[in-house]
Design a protein around this motif. Sequence first.
Motif, PDB file in Angstrom:
ATOM      1  N   ARG A  87       0.838  -1.208   0.000  1.00 35.12           N
ATOM      2  CA  ARG A  87       0.000   0.000   0.000  1.00 35.12           C
ATOM      3  C   ARG A  87       0.865   1.246   0.000  1.00 35.12           C
ATOM      4  NH1 ARG A  87      -4.132  -2.313   4.530  1.00 35.12           N
ATOM      5  NH2 ARG A  87      -5.547  -3.391   3.091  1.00 35.12           N
ATOM      6  N   PHE A  90       2.404   1.713  -3.389  1.00 33.43           N
ATOM      7  CA  PHE A  90       1.409   2.182  -4.349  1.00 33.43           C
ATOM      8  C   PHE A  90       1.149   3.683  -4.178  1.00 33.43           C
ATOM      9  CE2 PHE A  90      -2.982   3.217  -5.455  1.00 33.43           C
ATOM     10  CZ  PHE A  90      -2.996   2.861  -6.789  1.00 33.43           C
ATOM     11  N   ILE A  91       0.934   4.095  -2.945  1.00 30.84           N
ATOM     12  CA  ILE A  91       0.636   5.516  -2.679  1.00 30.84           C
ATOM     13  C   ILE A  91       1.806   6.412  -3.071  1.00 30.84           C
ATOM     14  CG2 ILE A  91       0.171   7.221  -0.855  1.00 30.84           C
ATOM     15  CD1 ILE A  91      -2.261   5.496  -1.561  1.00 30.84           C
ATOM     16  N   GLU A  94       3.148   4.707  -7.401  1.00 27.03           N
ATOM     17  CA  GLU A  94       2.244   4.471  -8.531  1.00 27.03           C
ATOM     18  C   GLU A  94       1.076   5.462  -8.600  1.00 27.03           C
ATOM     19  OE1 GLU A  94       1.195   0.293  -8.961  1.00 27.03           O
ATOM     20  OE2 GLU A  94       2.999  -0.235  -7.837  1.00 27.03           O
ATOM     21  N   TRP A  95       0.493   5.780  -7.444  1.00 29.49           N
ATOM     22  CA  TRP A  95      -0.695   6.617  -7.429  1.00 29.49           C
ATOM     23  C   TRP A  95      -0.505   8.003  -8.057  1.00 29.49           C
ATOM     24  CZ3 TRP A  95      -5.517   6.712  -7.897  1.00 29.49           C
ATOM     25  CH2 TRP A  95      -6.283   7.829  -7.550  1.00 29.49           C
ATOM     26  N   ILE A  98      -0.993   7.676 -11.760  1.00 29.63           N
ATOM     27  CA  ILE A  98      -2.371   7.272 -12.077  1.00 29.63           C
ATOM     28  C   ILE A  98      -3.312   8.448 -11.876  1.00 29.63           C
ATOM     29  CG2 ILE A  98      -4.291   5.805 -11.315  1.00 29.63           C
ATOM     30  CD1 ILE A  98      -2.130   3.669 -10.627  1.00 29.63           C
ATOM     31  N   ARG A  99      -3.142   9.141 -10.772  1.00 33.44           N
ATOM     32  CA  ARG A  99      -4.004  10.299 -10.487  1.00 33.44           C
ATOM     33  C   ARG A  99      -3.846  11.374 -11.571  1.00 33.44           C
ATOM     34  NH1 ARG A  99      -4.713  13.722  -4.941  1.00 33.44           N
ATOM     35  NH2 ARG A  99      -6.030  15.316  -5.879  1.00 33.44           N
TER      36      ARG A  99
END
Length: 122
Positions: A87, A90-91, A94-95, A98-99
């Motif tokens: 998690r 990802f935050i 990756e996020w 993506i955002r």
Amino acid sequence: MPERWNDNEPIYRQLRARVVAMILDGRLAEEESLPSVRQVAADYQINPLTVSKAYQSLVDEALVEKRRGLGMFVRHGARDQLLASERDHFIREEWPAIRARIERMDLDPADLLAQPAKDNSS
């Protein structure tokens, strides 16, 4: 575990990632034994040293423990530890991309969440 390997990443890292996915998915439960090094090497036609290196990386991360004469076992708490680190990764990693892509395409996050999930297990 799938039998295909990506040529862009070392096989031991891919094998490690597959074991991690199996733990996260619940296919390998806490206190359950991992397949033997010899078995994995034979099944996937890879060098036993490659399997050992992947397994050792899991031991180094305290996700798996060696039990002398018995093999490798998923440690108690490994899934929770993996969830927390995955998690966080990802935050942080990756996020943001993506955002930014969602915002560039002017997509509504609620609409995205309403989409059915695609099954990628095949």
